[in-house]
Design a protein around this motif. Structure first.
Motif, PDB file in Angstrom:
ATOM      1  N   UNK A 117      27.070  35.732  27.429  1.00 16.39           N
ATOM      2  CA  UNK A 117      25.873  36.327  27.824  1.00 16.39           C
ATOM      3  C   UNK A 117      26.041  37.082  29.092  1.00 16.39           C
ATOM      4  N   UNK A 118      25.554  38.494  28.893  1.00 13.44           N
ATOM      5  CA  UNK A 118      25.449  39.429  29.818  1.00 13.44           C
ATOM      6  C   UNK A 118      24.181  39.645  29.982  1.00 13.44           C
ATOM      7  N   UNK A 119      23.687  40.031  31.565  1.00 10.92           N
ATOM      8  CA  UNK A 119      22.714  40.366  31.848  1.00 10.92           C
ATOM      9  C   UNK A 119      22.631  41.674  32.852  1.00 10.92           C
ATOM     10  N   UNK A 120      21.442  42.359  32.877  1.00 10.66           N
ATOM     11  CA  UNK A 120      21.312  43.329  33.589  1.00 10.66           C
ATOM     12  C   UNK A 120      20.924  43.133  35.062  1.00 10.66           C
ATOM     13  N   UNK A 121      21.949  43.341  35.975  1.00 15.09           N
ATOM     14  CA  UNK A 121      21.871  42.986  37.540  1.00 15.09           C
ATOM     15  C   UNK A 121      22.027  44.330  38.024  1.00 15.09           C
ATOM     16  N   UNK A 122      20.671  44.698  38.667  1.00 13.27           N
ATOM     17  CA  UNK A 122      20.678  46.059  39.474  1.00 13.27           C
ATOM     18  C   UNK A 122      21.627  47.301  38.548  1.00 13.27           C
ATOM     19  N   UNK A 123      21.265  47.307  37.429  1.00 12.71           N
ATOM     20  CA  UNK A 123      21.698  48.499  36.680  1.00 12.71           C
ATOM     21  C   UNK A 123      23.143  48.264  36.406  1.00 12.71           C
ATOM     22  N   UNK A 124      23.658  47.096  36.351  1.00 11.86           N
ATOM     23  CA  UNK A 124      25.139  46.728  36.248  1.00 11.86           C
ATOM     24  C   UNK A 124      24.892  45.676  35.176  1.00 11.86           C
ATOM     25  N   UNK A 125      26.069  45.777  34.113  1.00 10.97           N
ATOM     26  CA  UNK A 125      26.413  44.682  33.270  1.00 10.97           C
ATOM     27  C   UNK A 125      27.164  43.302  33.875  1.00 10.97           C
ATOM     28  N   UNK A 126      26.450  42.316  33.935  1.00 12.86           N
ATOM     29  CA  UNK A 126      27.037  41.194  34.556  1.00 12.86           C
ATOM     30  C   UNK A 126      27.378  40.040  33.711  1.00 12.86           C
ATOM     31  N   UNK A 127      28.643  39.471  33.523  1.00 10.43           N
ATOM     32  CA  UNK A 127      28.651  38.350  32.551  1.00 10.43           C
ATOM     33  C   UNK A 127      28.207  37.019  33.446  1.00 10.43           C
ATOM     34  N   UNK A 128      27.221  36.520  32.750  1.00  7.71           N
ATOM     35  CA  UNK A 128      26.442  35.240  33.225  1.00  7.71           C
ATOM     36  C   UNK A 128      27.419  34.062  32.879  1.00  7.71           C
ATOM     37  N   UNK A 129      27.674  33.885  31.700  1.00  5.18           N
ATOM     38  CA  UNK A 129      28.527  32.549  31.372  1.00  5.18           C
ATOM     39  C   UNK A 129      29.128  32.823  29.980  1.00  5.18           C
ATOM     40  N   UNK A 130      30.340  32.438  29.859  1.00  4.10           N
ATOM     41  CA  UNK A 130      31.202  32.581  28.634  1.00  4.10           C
ATOM     42  C   UNK A 130      31.757  31.538  28.243  1.00  4.10           C
ATOM     43  N   UNK A 131      32.228  31.279  26.917  1.00  6.65           N
ATOM     44  CA  UNK A 131      32.873  30.244  26.313  1.00  6.65           C
ATOM     45  C   UNK A 131      33.968  30.784  25.333  1.00  6.65           C
ATOM     46  N   UNK A 132      35.193  30.174  25.629  1.00 10.07           N
ATOM     47  CA  UNK A 132      36.394  30.630  24.832  1.00 10.07           C
ATOM     48  C   UNK A 132      36.632  29.330  23.728  1.00 10.07           C
ATOM     49  N   UNK A 133      36.952  29.903  22.518  1.00  6.29           N
ATOM     50  CA  UNK A 133      37.192  28.697  21.273  1.00  6.29           C
ATOM     51  C   UNK A 133      38.391  27.820  21.748  1.00  6.29           C
ATOM     52  N   UNK A 134      38.165  26.922  21.297  1.00  4.78           N
ATOM     53  CA  UNK A 134      39.376  25.786  21.819  1.00  4.78           C
ATOM     54  C   UNK A 134      40.599  25.950  20.766  1.00  4.78           C
ATOM     55  N   UNK A 135      40.402  26.532  19.591  1.00  4.18           N
ATOM     56  CA  UNK A 135      41.554  26.480  18.792  1.00  4.18           C
ATOM     57  C   UNK A 135      41.966  27.637  18.302  1.00  4.18           C
ATOM     58  N   UNK A 136      41.613  28.942  18.944  1.00  6.72           N
ATOM     59  CA  UNK A 136      41.709  30.036  18.634  1.00  6.72           C
ATOM     60  C   UNK A 136      43.501  30.347  19.098  1.00  6.72           C
TER      61      UNK A 136
END
Length: 229
Positions: A104-123
């Motif tokens: 999930x990315x959010x708008x923070x002061x006109x910048x795109x900031x990653x809030x939280x991320x999840x990597x797949x376990x089996x890729x």
């Protein structure tokens, strides 16, 4: 023990009221509109807005109006149903289905900031997307997806073309705009909350059609948006 009879802080009360008004408006409000809602002089409203903006609880938009800021997400970390907490299980499910890092990315002061991320376990191999990563809103699929959900023109022709395409398709695609060789697909998250956000994936190569990836992300974005409200 808190004295329930102690006088309340009028300044603090007004500041909280500003946040409530902006959250309920679902659009940026001008200084005059906020002053009218609070029943105070414009100069008083402006001072409160500057204070809230300095703490990133609100943000000033390109057109001059004010909207809730990303700093509210930080304050919401201990709230059971905040965006960060709600996103995790939905992102995990999408990451496993797609075999890609989902975030999930959010708008923070006109910048795109990653809030939280999840990597797949089996890729076998994935691209890491660290929370806190930031770049211009006009670069990369997540930022374009966020901007595409607004009725605002872009600052340059290239970004405007990307926004028109994203609005037509319902998703944004990019490759190499943020990281060389890395592709991204993103969809805007529509909700009534204060955060303007997008759900996205990053990957190097994939046999999946982009439309299929976007469809899965749209399902995730809808689920998260409904939970956040």
């Amino acid at each position: 023990m808190v004295d329930s009879k102690a006088p309340a802080s009028q300044t603090l009360s007004r500041g909280i009221r500003v946040l409530e008004v902006l959250a309920a408006a679902q659009r940026p409000l001008s200084v005059d509109e906020i002053a009218a809602e609070l029943g105070v002089h414009r100069s008083i409203a402006y001072r409160m807005l500057r204070t809230l903006e300095s703490h990133r609880l609100i943000s000033r938009q390109a057109a001059g109006g004010y909207a809730p800021g990303a700093g509210l997400v930080v304050l919401a970390q201990s709230v059971e149903r905040d965006l960060h907490t709600v996103s995790l299980p939905e992102l995990a499910s999408a990451a496993e289905d797609l075999g890609m890092t989902t975030f999930v990315a959010i708008d923070d002061e006109h910048e795109c900031v990653t809030l939280v991320s999840v990597e797949p376990r089996h890729a076998p191999a994935t691209v890491m997307q660290r929370p806190g990563t930031r770049h211009s809103l006009s670069r990369g699929a997540p930022g374009v997806a966020i901007l595409s959900a607004r009725n605002e023109p872009a600052d340059d022709p290239e970004t405007e073309r990307a926004l028109v395409e994203a609005r037509h398709k319902g998703y944004a695609v990019s490759r190499g705009e943020v990281l060389p060789g890395v592709a991204s697909v993103a969809v805007p998250m529509h909700n009534r909350g204060p955060v303007k956000a997008a759900v996205a994936v990053v990957y190097v190569t994939s046999d999946r059609p982009v439309e299929e990836i976007a469809e899965r992300l749209a399902t995730t974005a809808k689920a998260i948006g409904e939970l956040v409200g």
